[in-house]
Write a protein that holds these residues in place. Structure first.
Motif, PDB file in Angstrom:
ATOM      1  N   ASP A 151      -3.572  55.622  50.196  1.00 41.56           N
ATOM      2  CA  ASP A 151      -2.901  55.322  48.931  1.00 41.56           C
ATOM      3  C   ASP A 151      -1.658  54.484  49.207  1.00 41.56           C
ATOM      4  OD1 ASP A 151      -1.768  55.197  46.454  1.00 41.56           O
ATOM      5  OD2 ASP A 151      -1.492  57.358  46.200  1.00 41.56           O
ATOM      6  N   ALA A 152      -1.696  53.219  48.812  1.00 42.12           N
ATOM      7  CA  ALA A 152      -0.561  52.320  49.058  1.00 42.12           C
ATOM      8  C   ALA A 152       0.685  52.797  48.338  1.00 42.12           C
ATOM      9  CB  ALA A 152      -0.913  50.897  48.623  1.00 42.12           C
ATOM     10  N   ASN A 153       0.520  53.444  47.207  1.00 42.12           N
ATOM     11  CA  ASN A 153       1.681  53.933  46.467  1.00 42.12           C
ATOM     12  C   ASN A 153       2.375  55.076  47.203  1.00 42.12           C
ATOM     13  OD1 ASN A 153       1.614  52.332  43.953  1.00 42.12           O
ATOM     14  ND2 ASN A 153      -0.402  53.241  43.757  1.00 42.12           N
ATOM     15  N   LEU A 154       1.585  55.936  47.874  1.00 41.23           N
ATOM     16  CA  LEU A 154       2.172  57.013  48.668  1.00 41.23           C
ATOM     17  C   LEU A 154       3.010  56.428  49.795  1.00 41.23           C
ATOM     18  CD1 LEU A 154       2.532  59.940  49.535  1.00 41.23           C
ATOM     19  CD2 LEU A 154       0.309  59.803  50.694  1.00 41.23           C
ATOM     20  N   ARG A 155       2.468  55.433  50.472  1.00 40.04           N
ATOM     21  CA  ARG A 155       3.217  54.755  51.542  1.00 40.04           C
ATOM     22  C   ARG A 155       4.518  54.183  51.001  1.00 40.04           C
ATOM     23  NH1 ARG A 155       2.873  49.127  52.270  1.00 40.04           N
ATOM     24  NH2 ARG A 155       3.579  48.326  54.286  1.00 40.04           N
ATOM     25  N   SER A 156       4.446  53.513  49.865  1.00 36.70           N
ATOM     26  CA  SER A 156       5.628  52.902  49.272  1.00 36.70           C
ATOM     27  C   SER A 156       6.668  53.951  48.910  1.00 36.70           C
ATOM     28  CB  SER A 156       5.227  52.094  48.036  1.00 36.70           C
ATOM     29  OG  SER A 156       6.361  51.608  47.358  1.00 36.70           O
ATOM     30  N   GLU A 157       6.222  55.064  48.323  1.00 41.00           N
ATOM     31  CA  GLU A 157       7.163  56.091  47.881  1.00 41.00           C
ATOM     32  C   GLU A 157       7.771  56.849  49.059  1.00 41.00           C
ATOM     33  OE1 GLU A 157       5.212  58.437  44.878  1.00 41.00           O
ATOM     34  OE2 GLU A 157       4.510  56.611  43.882  1.00 41.00           O
ATOM     35  N   LEU A 158       7.000  57.017  50.129  1.00 42.06           N
ATOM     36  CA  LEU A 158       7.567  57.625  51.327  1.00 42.06           C
ATOM     37  C   LEU A 158       8.702  56.770  51.887  1.00 42.06           C
ATOM     38  CD1 LEU A 158       4.404  58.881  53.232  1.00 42.06           C
ATOM     39  CD2 LEU A 158       6.335  60.304  52.533  1.00 42.06           C
ATOM     40  N   MET A 159       8.561  55.463  51.752  1.00 41.92           N
ATOM     41  CA  MET A 159       9.578  54.549  52.267  1.00 41.92           C
ATOM     42  C   MET A 159      10.685  54.262  51.260  1.00 41.92           C
ATOM     43  SD  MET A 159       7.321  51.789  54.445  1.00 41.92           S
ATOM     44  CE  MET A 159       6.202  52.319  55.751  1.00 41.92           C
ATOM     45  N   ASP A 160      10.601  54.843  50.070  1.00 41.40           N
ATOM     46  CA  ASP A 160      11.651  54.639  49.073  1.00 41.40           C
ATOM     47  C   ASP A 160      12.979  55.194  49.562  1.00 41.40           C
ATOM     48  OD1 ASP A 160      10.200  53.266  47.207  1.00 41.40           O
ATOM     49  OD2 ASP A 160       9.865  54.976  45.870  1.00 41.40           O
ATOM     50  N   ALA A 161      14.057  54.532  49.164  1.00 41.57           N
ATOM     51  CA  ALA A 161      15.399  54.996  49.509  1.00 41.57           C
ATOM     52  C   ALA A 161      15.770  56.219  48.681  1.00 41.57           C
ATOM     53  CB  ALA A 161      16.412  53.883  49.264  1.00 41.57           C
ATOM     54  N   LEU A 162      16.659  57.024  49.229  1.00 38.03           N
ATOM     55  CA  LEU A 162      17.257  58.092  48.441  1.00 38.03           C
ATOM     56  C   LEU A 162      18.093  57.458  47.332  1.00 38.03           C
ATOM     57  CD1 LEU A 162      18.359  60.395  51.393  1.00 38.03           C
ATOM     58  CD2 LEU A 162      16.408  60.747  49.861  1.00 38.03           C
ATOM     59  N   PRO A 163      18.309  58.162  46.227  1.00 38.61           N
ATOM     60  CA  PRO A 163      19.002  57.551  45.087  1.00 38.61           C
ATOM     61  C   PRO A 163      20.378  57.006  45.462  1.00 38.61           C
ATOM     62  CG  PRO A 163      18.055  59.678  44.480  1.00 38.61           C
ATOM     63  CD  PRO A 163      17.924  59.564  45.966  1.00 38.61           C
ATOM     64  N   LEU A 164      20.722  55.851  44.916  1.00 42.77           N
ATOM     65  CA  LEU A 164      22.090  55.353  45.075  1.00 42.77           C
ATOM     66  C   LEU A 164      23.033  56.386  44.454  1.00 42.77           C
ATOM     67  CD1 LEU A 164      21.731  51.554  44.195  1.00 42.77           C
ATOM     68  CD2 LEU A 164      21.821  52.631  46.452  1.00 42.77           C
ATOM     69  N   GLY A 165      24.106  56.667  45.123  1.00 43.01           N
ATOM     70  CA  GLY A 165      25.010  57.722  44.677  1.00 43.01           C
ATOM     71  C   GLY A 165      24.773  59.035  45.401  1.00 43.01           C
ATOM     72  N   PHE A 166      23.754  59.082  46.268  1.00 44.74           N
ATOM     73  CA  PHE A 166      23.443  60.305  47.010  1.00 44.74           C
ATOM     74  C   PHE A 166      24.643  60.774  47.829  1.00 44.74           C
ATOM     75  CE2 PHE A 166      21.840  61.913  51.194  1.00 44.74           C
ATOM     76  CZ  PHE A 166      21.422  63.162  50.767  1.00 44.74           C
ATOM     77  N   LEU A 167      25.374  59.836  48.429  1.00 47.64           N
ATOM     78  CA  LEU A 167      26.505  60.217  49.272  1.00 47.64           C
ATOM     79  C   LEU A 167      27.740  60.595  48.467  1.00 47.64           C
ATOM     80  CD1 LEU A 167      26.219  57.598  52.169  1.00 47.64           C
ATOM     81  CD2 LEU A 167      25.297  59.923  52.061  1.00 47.64           C
ATOM     82  N   ASP A 168      27.673  60.421  47.160  1.00 46.82           N
ATOM     83  CA  ASP A 168      28.807  60.789  46.309  1.00 46.82           C
ATOM     84  C   ASP A 168      28.848  62.277  45.989  1.00 46.82           C
ATOM     85  OD1 ASP A 168      30.309  58.544  45.999  1.00 46.82           O
ATOM     86  OD2 ASP A 168      29.290  57.842  44.200  1.00 46.82           O
ATOM     87  N   VAL A 169      27.740  62.958  46.193  1.00 44.91           N
ATOM     88  CA  VAL A 169      27.656  64.364  45.797  1.00 44.91           C
ATOM     89  C   VAL A 169      27.515  65.246  47.026  1.00 44.91           C
ATOM     90  CG1 VAL A 169      26.568  63.740  43.612  1.00 44.91           C
ATOM     91  CG2 VAL A 169      25.137  64.363  45.548  1.00 44.91           C
ATOM     92  N   SER A 170      27.906  66.493  46.888  1.00 48.38           N
ATOM     93  CA  SER A 170      27.699  67.479  47.938  1.00 48.38           C
ATOM     94  C   SER A 170      26.400  68.214  47.645  1.00 48.38           C
ATOM     95  CB  SER A 170      28.863  68.472  47.980  1.00 48.38           C
ATOM     96  OG  SER A 170      28.564  69.564  48.829  1.00 48.38           O
ATOM     97  N   PRO A 171      25.411  68.164  48.550  1.00 48.96           N
ATOM     98  CA  PRO A 171      24.128  68.820  48.279  1.00 48.96           C
ATOM     99  C   PRO A 171      24.263  70.294  47.942  1.00 48.96           C
ATOM    100  CG  PRO A 171      23.952  67.390  50.191  1.00 48.96           C
ATOM    101  CD  PRO A 171      25.407  67.445  49.832  1.00 48.96           C
ATOM    102  N   ASN A 172      25.201  70.983  48.586  1.00 51.84           N
ATOM    103  CA  ASN A 172      25.365  72.414  48.327  1.00 51.84           C
ATOM    104  C   ASN A 172      25.944  72.699  46.946  1.00 51.84           C
ATOM    105  OD1 ASN A 172      24.396  73.317  50.842  1.00 51.84           O
ATOM    106  ND2 ASN A 172      26.376  72.879  51.804  1.00 51.84           N
ATOM    107  N   ASP A 173      26.746  71.760  46.432  1.00 53.54           N
ATOM    108  CA  ASP A 173      27.453  72.003  45.174  1.00 53.54           C
ATOM    109  C   ASP A 173      26.790  71.365  43.968  1.00 53.54           C
ATOM    110  OD1 ASP A 173      29.331  73.315  46.726  1.00 53.54           O
ATOM    111  OD2 ASP A 173      30.613  71.546  46.931  1.00 53.54           O
ATOM    112  N   ASN A 174      25.723  70.598  44.191  1.00 51.50           N
ATOM    113  CA  ASN A 174      25.097  69.862  43.087  1.00 51.50           C
ATOM    114  C   ASN A 174      23.580  70.039  43.091  1.00 51.50           C
ATOM    115  OD1 ASN A 174      27.362  67.914  41.812  1.00 51.50           O
ATOM    116  ND2 ASN A 174      27.689  68.100  44.026  1.00 51.50           N
ATOM    117  N   PRO A 175      23.113  71.254  42.838  1.00 48.94           N
ATOM    118  CA  PRO A 175      21.659  71.489  42.839  1.00 48.94           C
ATOM    119  C   PRO A 175      20.921  70.663  41.791  1.00 48.94           C
ATOM    120  CG  PRO A 175      22.835  73.367  41.920  1.00 48.94           C
ATOM    121  CD  PRO A 175      23.862  72.481  42.547  1.00 48.94           C
TER     122      PRO A 175
END
Length: 705
Positions: free
Chosen positions: A452-476
């Motif tokens: 599935d080419a779409n699975l390959r593409s989505e696996l290689m997708d970047a994490l959302p922009l703004g990911f580093l702005d939040v604390s994973p523990n504090d922003n479920p």
């Protein structure tokens, strides 16, 4: 499984935006709202290409039949009238993407100018280009978030970044209108950095650059612009004359120039802060009349291109679909080094060998902006049509890199970290996974053979922009959807035994660690760009103090020499190297079957049958052979690379993203793994010299030596 989403012509998107943003009614300009460019079933001879010129901005609007790649592409064509355009049609989603971006840009301008004021780039109430740079990257972030929200229930919706992304082009005139300057056709970015600026930078600093190859049938290769002519500082310095000579051969490439030239550091800092992402800036300088200024290739980064001087033609293609044929080809480094993306093969179209298609054929003028997602092939030239009224000698454009894949901020990297941490085998790992001396490229190998080419593409997708702005523990609320998506993607890949290892908890743990690592890399980049900005201010102060002195050109004193970017950036890249090693150590410290030799468990490695006394400076003195994993000097900083050729004491290398450097000397190359003595099977991958010494001492003691 969802079907592969259809591609839309980004050039057509820009055309729709031009008409709509200038209040031209779509019903007057287009008769069919049902398709971006009406598909045709006519023969090859009727596949006419259309161009529109808006304030001298040439954009190709093409039919979407499958024959497009087999016809001869005209360089430029003439302006078409509204009657001709009425036969093409437009879709509201495509127009919406451009409207959203321009709306986001307009809304972000006040925040951008406030940011510029706070950092001292502008006085109170003053508007400088640095504020516009900040705003345009906030617009990208806003658009990515908006499209992600729309995609939450419909995976086939349009995306901005990555292999399923959306390239787009915006003329300077539309940016100027959003800035409130309707009478201005060039906008804030025109002339921001020009060839005279480069001449000044060469006088003030010690810069390095490469010149690129120009054969559009082969992979893009680079070589040094200059070589030292003697032992003195001035003999080693690249000169303006050498740059001008190299321009006759190809495009001059200044990698990571935002860390070296203070004026460009401010714009790079703007992009880094606006995106909350470690970014970089490259600069490309090309003489007019270059038929191929960059052969077709792909990049690991999503990029925003800003034309600051002259003009350049860009052709952008959909990503190749030949992964099953060339699984070892990194989709983010196609057309580089040994791999090639011949232009004539790309132009074969969707039914051709690469299965790609031409999406965009556009000429960037001063102040124009172009966005190209990672993995999209593109090629450039500076050949102008006859009778062109645009007068320039040199084309200068800035490429801002959105470095998610470079810094492991994507789904595939989180999955890989979770598997390593659990000590489980990665069924997608390339063959080099078993070799202790090979760098793992997770974007090559079996991942490109997923059905599935779409699975390959989505696996290689970047994490959302703004990911580093939040604390994973504090922003479920922010993190949980990411973990849920990762869990679903991993379950589609793994067999039963591996799937059990990638639990939500392990993915959450890996995500938190990559967040910590990415945050460290972000802070290091910000500090590096701030240091360059401060150096620029110090130079201005020194110049002002000596302005009254006749012929007061800056003298290269020993103190000033120590402040050169060559020395200034090195500590930051050493910090980056440390952060990368810490992430790798974390990944392997929790597993039981890891091929990585942890310093905390030396007994897990194979025993050695012999010992070797290493030169304390072995990384820069040990013999090199083809295939060795190294770090090579690129503009004053060392980057991961592999030795591709050895000729006496001269070496060629291929960098991690496929770029090449030829003719390096031994002291420009840092060997990453110490040479093993005969029979030595100790896996020392990733260990420091001190850790290796301690490990060998302990093993020798166990053997009674």
């Amino acid at each position: 499984m969802r079907t592969k989403p259809s591609r839309r012509s980004a050039a057509s998107i820009a055309l729709c935006a031009i008409l709509s943003y200038h209040d031209i009614s779509p019903t007057n300009a287009f008769t069919s709202p049902s398709s971006l460019v009406r598909s045709t079933t006519s023969s090859l001879s009727s596949s006419t290409q259309f161009f529109t010129a808006h304030h001298d901005h040439d954009v190709m609007v093409r039919p979407t039949n499958n024959n497009i790649g087999r016809r001869t592409t005209q360089l430029y064509s003439t302006t078409v009238d509204a009657e001709t355009l009425s036969s093409t049609g437009a879709t509201s989603p495509s127009m919406q993407v451009l409207h959203q971006f321009l709306s986001q840009y307009e809304k972000s301008l006040e925040e951008g100018h406030q940011w510029a004021n706070e950092f001292g780039f502008a006085e109170e109430g003053e508007k400088k280009a640095e504020g516009n740079f900040y705003a345009i990257f906030r617009a990208i972030r806003g658009l990515e978030h908006s499209l992600a929200q729309e995609n939450s229930d419909d995976d086939s919706s349009e995306k901005l970044m990555g292999l399923s992304g959306t390239p787009f082009y915006i003329p300077a005139s539309l940016l100027a209108k959003a800035e409130g300057n309707a009478d201005d056709d060039v906008g804030a970015f025109s002339k921001y950095f020009t060839f005279p600026h480069l001449a000044t930078a060469l006088e003030e600093d010690f810069l390095d650059a490469q010149v690129g190859s120009t054969d559009n049938r082969k992979g893009w290769q680079v070589s040094a612009v200059s070589q030292p002519t003697g032992s003195s500082f001035d003999d080693a310095r690249m000169t303006l004359a050498q740059v001008k000579t190299a321009l006759e051969s190809g495009t001059i490439i200044f990698n990571n120039i935002g860390a070296h030239i203070p004026h460009l550091a401010s714009a790079t800092l703007a992009s880094t802060d606006a995106l909350s992402l470690p970014g970089a800036l490259n600069m490309y300088v090309t003489a007019r009349g270059m038929r191929t200024s960059a052969p077709p290739h792909t990049d690991r980064q999503d990029v925003l291109v800003v034309q600051t001087e002259g003009a350049k033609r860009w052709r952008v293609f959909a990503p190749p679909t030949d992964g099953h044929v060339k699984p070892d080809a990194d989709p983010f480094a196609r057309g580089k080094g040994a791999d090639s993306l011949p232009l004539h093969v790309l132009l074969e179209g969707t039914e051709g060998r690469l299965g790609t298609e031409l999406l965009m054929d556009v000429v960037l003028r001063e102040g124009d902006v172009l966005f190209i997602p990672a993995g999209f092939p593109h090629t450039t030239d500076t050949v102008e049509e006859e009778g062109s009224t645009v007068d320039y000698d040199t084309s200068v454009h800035l490429t801002f890199n959105i470095d998610t894949h470079v810094w492991d901020l994507d789904n595939l990297s989180v999955r890989s970290a979770a598997l390593k941490r659990g000590g489980r085998k990665d069924i997608l790992a390339p063959p080099s996974f078993s070799s202790s001396n090979a760098e793992i490229n997770r974007y090559s190998g079996k991942v490109n053979q997923l059905p599935d080419a779409n699975l390959r593409s989505e696996l290689m997708d970047a994490l959302p922009l703004g990911f580093l702005d939040v604390s994973p523990n504090d922003n479920p609320a922010f993190v949980d959807p990411i973990v849920n998506r990762l869990e679903k993607l991993c379950a589609m890949v793994e067999d039963d035994s591996s799937a059990a290892a990638i639990s939500p908890e392990s993915l959450q743990e890996a995500l938190e660690q990559i967040h910590s690592y990415g945050s460290s890399i972000l802070d290091i980049h910000r500090d590096m760009y701030l240091a360059a900005v401060e150096e620029g201010r110090l130079r201005k102060t020194e110049a002002a103090m000596t302005a009254h002195i006749k012929d007061a050109s800056p003298k290269m004193t020993p103190e000033r020499m120590q402040r050169l970017s060559l020395f200034r950036v090195r500590p930051y890249f050493e910090q980056i190297d440390t952060a990368k090693k810490e992430l790798e150590l974390w990944c392997h410290s929790g597993g039981s079957t890891s091929s990585f030799a942890s310093s905390s468990d030396p007994s897990s490695t194979a025993s050695s049958s012999s010992t070797t006394t290493l030169d304390p400076n072995w990384q820069f003195t040990a013999p090199l052979k083809v295939g060795d994993e190294v770090e090579a000097d690129l503009g004053g900083a060392f980057f991961p690379a592999k030795v591709s050729r050895v000729a006496g004491n001269v070496y060629d290398v291929v960098f991690f993203d496929g770029d090449r450097a030829d003719g390096l000397e031994r002291d420009q190359i840092k060997l990453m793994t110490p040479p093993a003595a005969e029979g030595d099977e100790i896996d020392t991958t990733g260990l420091t010299k001190k850790e290796i010494k301690r490990l060998k001492k302990k093993m020798n003691k166990k053997k009674g030596k």
